[in-house]
Design an enzyme around this catalytic site. Structure first.
Site, PDB file in Angstrom:
ATOM      1  N   SER A   1      85.962 126.968 -16.335  1.00 47.74           N
ATOM      2  CA  SER A   1      87.416 127.053 -16.110  1.00 47.74           C
ATOM      3  C   SER A   1      88.027 125.685 -15.894  1.00 47.74           C
ATOM      4  CB  SER A   1      87.689 127.866 -14.836  1.00 47.74           C
ATOM      5  OG  SER A   1      87.176 129.157 -14.947  1.00 47.74           O
TER       6      SER A   1
ATOM      7  N   HIS B   1      86.540 128.670 -23.791  1.00 48.02           N
ATOM      8  CA  HIS B   1      87.061 129.186 -22.524  1.00 48.02           C
ATOM      9  C   HIS B   1      87.742 130.532 -22.749  1.00 48.02           C
ATOM     10  CE1 HIS B   1      90.095 129.023 -19.029  1.00 48.02           C
ATOM     11  NE2 HIS B   1      88.912 129.440 -18.580  1.00 48.02           N
TER      12      HIS B   1
ATOM     13  N   GLU C   1      90.366 129.464 -25.621  1.00 47.72           N
ATOM     14  CA  GLU C   1      90.646 128.025 -25.711  1.00 47.72           C
ATOM     15  C   GLU C   1      89.393 127.344 -26.260  1.00 47.72           C
ATOM     16  OE1 GLU C   1      91.797 127.211 -21.620  1.00 47.72           O
ATOM     17  OE2 GLU C   1      93.902 127.110 -22.185  1.00 47.72           O
TER      18      GLU C   1
ATOM     19  N   ASN D   1      94.777 126.963 -17.420  1.00 38.70           N
ATOM     20  CA  ASN D   1      94.462 126.709 -16.009  1.00 38.70           C
ATOM     21  C   ASN D   1      95.188 125.493 -15.447  1.00 38.70           C
ATOM     22  OD1 ASN D   1      92.931 128.960 -15.922  1.00 38.70           O
ATOM     23  ND2 ASN D   1      90.961 127.908 -15.990  1.00 38.70           N
TER      24      ASN D   1
HETATM   25  C1  LIG Z   1      95.645 126.122  -2.204  1.00 36.18           C
HETATM   26  C2  LIG Z   1      94.373 126.235  -2.965  1.00 36.18           C
HETATM   27  C3  LIG Z   1      94.275 127.555  -3.653  1.00 36.18           C
HETATM   28  C4  LIG Z   1      93.509 127.434  -4.905  1.00 36.18           C
HETATM   29  C5  LIG Z   1      93.818 128.478  -5.887  1.00 36.18           C
HETATM   30  C6  LIG Z   1      93.167 128.139  -7.188  1.00 36.18           C
HETATM   31  C7  LIG Z   1      93.122 129.327  -8.092  1.00 36.18           C
HETATM   32  C8  LIG Z   1      92.386 129.046  -9.359  1.00 36.18           C
HETATM   33  C9  LIG Z   1      92.513 130.227 -10.272  1.00 36.18           C
HETATM   34  C10 LIG Z   1      92.152 129.877 -11.678  1.00 36.18           C
HETATM   35  C11 LIG Z   1      91.278 130.932 -12.245  1.00 36.18           C
HETATM   36  C12 LIG Z   1      90.947 130.621 -13.645  1.00 36.18           C
HETATM   37  C13 LIG Z   1      90.064 131.664 -14.195  1.00 36.18           C
HETATM   38  C14 LIG Z   1      89.847 131.491 -15.671  1.00 36.18           C
HETATM   39  O1  LIG Z   1      89.337 130.252 -16.007  1.00 36.18           O
HETATM   40  C15 LIG Z   1      91.064 131.799 -16.510  1.00 36.18           C
HETATM   41  C16 LIG Z   1      91.383 133.254 -16.459  1.00 36.18           C
HETATM   42  O2  LIG Z   1      90.675 134.139 -16.866  1.00 36.18           O
HETATM   43  S1  LIG Z   1      92.854 133.583 -15.644  1.00 36.18           S
HETATM   44  C17 LIG Z   1      92.946 135.335 -15.706  1.00 36.18           C
HETATM   45  C18 LIG Z   1      93.553 135.817 -17.000  1.00 36.18           C
HETATM   46  N1  LIG Z   1      93.711 137.257 -16.940  1.00 36.18           N
HETATM   47  C19 LIG Z   1      94.824 137.842 -16.507  1.00 36.18           C
HETATM   48  O3  LIG Z   1      95.819 137.205 -16.249  1.00 36.18           O
HETATM   49  C20 LIG Z   1      94.738 139.337 -16.357  1.00 36.18           C
HETATM   50  C21 LIG Z   1      96.096 139.911 -16.065  1.00 36.18           C
HETATM   51  N2  LIG Z   1      95.945 141.358 -15.829  1.00 36.18           N
HETATM   52  C22 LIG Z   1      95.945 142.258 -16.867  1.00 36.18           C
HETATM   53  O4  LIG Z   1      96.037 141.933 -18.028  1.00 36.18           O
HETATM   54  C23 LIG Z   1      95.793 143.715 -16.469  1.00 36.18           C
HETATM   55  O5  LIG Z   1      96.127 143.840 -15.096  1.00 36.18           O
HETATM   56  C24 LIG Z   1      94.355 144.256 -16.694  1.00 36.18           C
HETATM   57  C25 LIG Z   1      93.344 143.369 -15.992  1.00 36.18           C
HETATM   58  C26 LIG Z   1      94.071 144.350 -18.176  1.00 36.18           C
HETATM   59  C27 LIG Z   1      94.261 145.645 -16.090  1.00 36.18           C
HETATM   60  O6  LIG Z   1      95.288 146.410 -16.709  1.00 36.18           O
HETATM   61  P1  LIG Z   1      96.038 147.522 -15.869  1.00 36.18           P
HETATM   62  O7  LIG Z   1      96.994 148.198 -16.773  1.00 36.18           O
HETATM   63  O8  LIG Z   1      96.548 146.879 -14.648  1.00 36.18           O
HETATM   64  O9  LIG Z   1      94.958 148.546 -15.432  1.00 36.18           O
HETATM   65  P2  LIG Z   1      93.780 149.274 -16.202  1.00 36.18           P
HETATM   66  O10 LIG Z   1      92.550 148.968 -15.422  1.00 36.18           O
HETATM   67  O11 LIG Z   1      94.175 150.694 -16.433  1.00 36.18           O
HETATM   68  O12 LIG Z   1      93.572 148.609 -17.647  1.00 36.18           O
HETATM   69  C28 LIG Z   1      94.463 148.931 -18.709  1.00 36.18           C
HETATM   70  C29 LIG Z   1      93.665 149.089 -19.954  1.00 36.18           C
HETATM   71  O13 LIG Z   1      93.020 147.841 -20.260  1.00 36.18           O
HETATM   72  C30 LIG Z   1      91.727 148.096 -20.716  1.00 36.18           C
HETATM   73  N3  LIG Z   1      90.766 147.457 -19.840  1.00 36.18           N
HETATM   74  C31 LIG Z   1      90.995 146.967 -18.598  1.00 36.18           C
HETATM   75  N4  LIG Z   1      89.899 146.372 -18.147  1.00 36.18           N
HETATM   76  C32 LIG Z   1      88.941 146.516 -19.107  1.00 36.18           C
HETATM   77  C33 LIG Z   1      87.580 146.114 -19.236  1.00 36.18           C
HETATM   78  N5  LIG Z   1      86.979 145.401 -18.269  1.00 36.18           N
HETATM   79  N6  LIG Z   1      86.913 146.434 -20.369  1.00 36.18           N
HETATM   80  C34 LIG Z   1      87.519 147.121 -21.348  1.00 36.18           C
HETATM   81  N7  LIG Z   1      88.799 147.542 -21.311  1.00 36.18           N
HETATM   82  C35 LIG Z   1      89.487 147.231 -20.184  1.00 36.18           C
HETATM   83  C36 LIG Z   1      91.475 149.548 -20.721  1.00 36.18           C
HETATM   84  O14 LIG Z   1      91.681 150.065 -22.003  1.00 36.18           O
HETATM   85  C37 LIG Z   1      92.528 150.065 -19.771  1.00 36.18           C
HETATM   86  O15 LIG Z   1      92.901 151.323 -20.175  1.00 36.18           O
HETATM   87  P3  LIG Z   1      92.019 152.551 -19.629  1.00 36.18           P
HETATM   88  O16 LIG Z   1      90.572 152.269 -19.944  1.00 36.18           O
HETATM   89  O17 LIG Z   1      92.266 152.612 -18.149  1.00 36.18           O
HETATM   90  O18 LIG Z   1      92.546 153.691 -20.399  1.00 36.18           O
HETATM   91  N1  LIG Z   2      86.094 134.686 -13.191  1.00 31.64           N
HETATM   92  C1  LIG Z   2      87.008 134.360 -14.094  1.00 31.64           C
HETATM   93  O1  LIG Z   2      88.131 134.916 -14.119  1.00 31.64           O
HETATM   94  C2  LIG Z   2      86.682 133.305 -15.126  1.00 31.64           C
HETATM   95  C3  LIG Z   2      87.461 133.215 -16.283  1.00 31.64           C
HETATM   96  C4  LIG Z   2      87.151 132.244 -17.240  1.00 31.64           C
HETATM   97  C5  LIG Z   2      86.088 131.371 -17.041  1.00 31.64           C
HETATM   98  N2  LIG Z   2      85.355 131.492 -15.917  1.00 31.64           N
HETATM   99  C6  LIG Z   2      84.198 130.598 -15.784  1.00 31.64           C
HETATM  100  O2  LIG Z   2      83.037 131.290 -16.234  1.00 31.64           O
HETATM  101  C7  LIG Z   2      81.891 130.899 -15.470  1.00 31.64           C
HETATM  102  C8  LIG Z   2      81.300 132.125 -14.802  1.00 31.64           C
HETATM  103  O3  LIG Z   2      82.289 132.708 -13.997  1.00 31.64           O
HETATM  104  P1  LIG Z   2      82.143 134.247 -13.532  1.00 31.64           P
HETATM  105  O4  LIG Z   2      83.417 134.636 -12.910  1.00 31.64           O
HETATM  106  O5  LIG Z   2      81.576 135.044 -14.642  1.00 31.64           O
HETATM  107  O6  LIG Z   2      81.034 134.075 -12.374  1.00 31.64           O
HETATM  108  P2  LIG Z   2      80.048 135.187 -11.815  1.00 31.64           P
HETATM  109  O7  LIG Z   2      79.646 134.710 -10.474  1.00 31.64           O
HETATM  110  O8  LIG Z   2      80.626 136.546 -11.968  1.00 31.64           O
HETATM  111  O9  LIG Z   2      78.809 135.102 -12.827  1.00 31.64           O
HETATM  112  C9  LIG Z   2      77.995 133.967 -12.906  1.00 31.64           C
HETATM  113  C10 LIG Z   2      76.608 134.515 -13.223  1.00 31.64           C
HETATM  114  O10 LIG Z   2      75.768 133.437 -13.594  1.00 31.64           O
HETATM  115  C11 LIG Z   2      74.487 133.721 -13.097  1.00 31.64           C
HETATM  116  N3  LIG Z   2      73.765 132.434 -13.047  1.00 31.64           N
HETATM  117  C12 LIG Z   2      73.941 131.427 -12.191  1.00 31.64           C
HETATM  118  N4  LIG Z   2      73.089 130.422 -12.487  1.00 31.64           N
HETATM  119  C13 LIG Z   2      72.386 130.831 -13.567  1.00 31.64           C
HETATM  120  C14 LIG Z   2      71.345 130.257 -14.354  1.00 31.64           C
HETATM  121  N5  LIG Z   2      70.869 129.040 -14.080  1.00 31.64           N
HETATM  122  N6  LIG Z   2      70.863 130.956 -15.386  1.00 31.64           N
HETATM  123  C15 LIG Z   2      71.349 132.190 -15.673  1.00 31.64           C
HETATM  124  N7  LIG Z   2      72.307 132.808 -14.961  1.00 31.64           N
HETATM  125  C16 LIG Z   2      72.814 132.117 -13.925  1.00 31.64           C
HETATM  126  C17 LIG Z   2      74.711 134.345 -11.740  1.00 31.64           C
HETATM  127  O11 LIG Z   2      73.596 135.107 -11.360  1.00 31.64           O
HETATM  128  C18 LIG Z   2      75.961 135.185 -12.003  1.00 31.64           C
HETATM  129  O12 LIG Z   2      75.626 136.518 -12.331  1.00 31.64           O
HETATM  130  C19 LIG Z   2      82.381 129.830 -14.504  1.00 31.64           C
HETATM  131  O13 LIG Z   2      82.168 128.580 -15.105  1.00 31.64           O
HETATM  132  C20 LIG Z   2      83.867 130.149 -14.397  1.00 31.64           C
HETATM  133  O14 LIG Z   2      84.634 128.995 -14.059  1.00 31.64           O
HETATM  134  C21 LIG Z   2      85.601 132.430 -14.952  1.00 31.64           C
END
Ligand SMILES: CCCCCCCCCCCCC[C@H](O)CC(=O)SCCNC(=O)CCNC(=O)[C@H](O)C(C)(C)COP(=O)(O)OP(=O)(O)OC[C@H]1O[C@@H](n2cnc3c(N)ncnc32)[C@H](O)[C@@H]1OP(=O)(O)O
Ligand SMILES: NC(=O)c1ccc[n+]([C@@H]2O[C@H](COP(=O)([O-])OP(=O)(O)OC[C@H]3O[C@@H](n4cnc5c(N)ncnc54)[C@H](O)[C@@H]3O)[C@@H](O)[C@H]2O)c1
Length: 311
Positions: free
Chosen positions: A144, A165, A177, A215
């Site tokens: 990420s 990504h 990405e 991100n």
């Molecule tokens: C001060 C210091 C603080 C620091 C903070 C720092 C924070 C850092 C954070 C960064 C994190 C980065 C992580 C990563 O690198 C980048 C990302 O991934 S960011 C996340 C991006 N994703 C989103 O934004 C998701 C947004 N949400 C949604 O799109 C929806 O909510 C959802 C997740 C799809 C769920 O949909 P809902 O309608 O709410 O609910 P349902 O559960 O009913 O889902 C609807 C529908 O979708 C299908 N579905 C959902 N999940 C799955 C699955 N896992 N597999 C298959 N299908 C799925 C499904 O068809 C659902 O319909 P249904 O099956 O219920 O009929």
């Molecule tokens: N969680 C998110 O929404 C998200 C979205 C995009 C990218 N990412 C990135 O993806 C990566 C994984 O995130 P996650 O949320 O799936 O974490 P997670 O904790 O759900 O899964 C990580 C998995 O890796 C396994 N693991 C750790 N070390 C290992 C090794 N040496 N060999 C094999 N398996 C090993 C752990 O057992 C664990 O099951 C991170 O780099 C994260 O930044 C996370």
């Protein structure tokens, strides 16, 4: 899930990949993201080897994939449930598992790493894989927030290394990405883009900079939401409602951070604070640190900013 040795004997003895085509994908890490990446590659007809640290976690990944495929099938094969069942079975049949990364890498055309967001652990893993994988294998990290260039620094094949990504949940989020470093060859970049399209994603490209595109914009927003909470400006529920109804987001910042997992969000912010100590945006949060210390990791642990424990 079949042991990889059985699947490899059965599948790879006769087939060898067309020159250049990515047919055999190894995913390292079967957590939230790795299980989703393995799922979409298998659903696209590719042979997948999923690598985890132990059998229990492999089985957990297997169940997560199976459940997710059933949700996909319910929608895609609404009119033909038995075709949906075949889709699930056939997709699961393309996925094998192992706890040995070198064994998992042995026949890969592409390895996608989705392990813990820790630079040292990723670098160590890729150095091992560099020895074990065929020379043609492309390496990619799903990180990420970490630098792809730095992750690749222990590998010889810097020309075959990039970032892929994905977004959570992988089977649903359409974006991928594709990140190239200064060393990523044009051929590798082209194959990563083509593979991303093959697994059903819309691919964008960006340079290897912190947070790539999404991100870099998302982390500051989520960070500011947590600071808003720490100042007592508003509740998590109201802030989430505000962003859903006021900005059209499907999830508010606290729902999203809980969904991502606070082990990961903490890794991200701590890493950026270390890299950019002068930027107040990335100053660690006492509240987040306390939650992680108490094991409140969000959906994955049953409690984060909200409780997810089944009543
Ligand atoms: C001060 C210091 C603080 C620091 C903070 C720092 C924070 C850092 C954070 C960064 C994190 C980065 C992580 C990563 O690198 C980048 C990302 O991934 S960011 C996340 C991006 N994703 C989103 O934004 C998701 C947004 N949400 C949604 O799109 C929806 O909510 C959802 C997740 C799809 C769920 O949909 P809902 O309608 O709410 O609910 P349902 O559960 O009913 O889902 C609807 C529908 O979708 C299908 N579905 C959902 N999940 C799955 C699955 N896992 N597999 C298959 N299908 C799925 C499904 O068809 C659902 O319909 P249904 O099956 O219920 O009929
Ligand atoms: N969680 C998110 O929404 C998200 C979205 C995009 C990218 N990412 C990135 O993806 C990566 C994984 O995130 P996650 O949320 O799936 O974490 P997670 O904790 O759900 O899964 C990580 C998995 O890796 C396994 N693991 C750790 N070390 C290992 C090794 N040496 N060999 C094999 N398996 C090993 C752990 O057992 C664990 O099951 C991170 O780099 C994260 O930044 C996370």
């Amino acid at each position: 899930m079949a042991a990889v040795s059985q699947v490899l004997k059965r599948s790879f003895s006769s087939s060898s990949p067309m020159a250049g085509a990515i047919k055999n994908v190894t995913v390292i890490g079967g957590g939230l993201m790795g299980s989703g990446i393995a799922q979409i590659a298998a659903a696209a007809g590719q042979k997948v080897v999923l690598v985890e640290t132990n059998e229990k976690l492999l089985q957990g990944a297997n169940s997560r994939i199976n459940e997710s495929l059933k949700r996909v099938a319910k929608k895609q094969f609404k009119e033909n449930p038995s075709a949906g069942e075949s889709f699930v079975q056939e997709t699961m049949g393309r996925i094998s598992g192992t706890t040995n990364p070198s064994e998992g890498a042995a026949s890969a055309d592409l390895i996608v790493e989705a392990i813990v967001e820790n630079m040292g652990i990723k670098q160590k893993l890729f150095a091992t894989l560099d020895e074990a994988a065929p020379k043609h294998t492309i390496f990619a990290s799903n990180t990420s927030s970490l630098s792809i260039t730095e992750i690749a620094s222990q590998c010889q094949r810097k020309d075959k290394f990039g970032g892929l990504h994905f977004f959570n949940p992988v089977p649903v989020m359409k974006l991928l990405e594709v990140v190239r470093t200064n060393d990523t060859s044009d051929e590798t970049y082209k194959k990563m883009m083509e593979w991303g399209q093959e697994v059903g994603k819309t691919c964008i490209t960006c340079k290897d900079t912190p947070g790539f595109v999404v991100n870099r914009l998302l982390v500051p927003q989520l960070a500011e939401a947590i600071r808003m909470l720490e100042r007592g400006d508003a509740s998590p529920r109201d802030i989430d409602t505000a962003m859903k109804l006021g900005a059209g987001h499907p999830m508010g910042p606290f729902e999203l951070a809980d969904y991502v997992g606070h082990d990961t969000t903490k890794f991200i912010i701590d890493g950026w604070h270390e890299k950019m100590p002068e930027n107040p945006l990335f100053k660690p949060s006492e509240l987040l640190n306390k939650m992680v210390k108490e094991g409140k990791l969000g959906v994955k642990s049953g409690e984060g900013f909200y409780s997810y424990k089944k009543k």
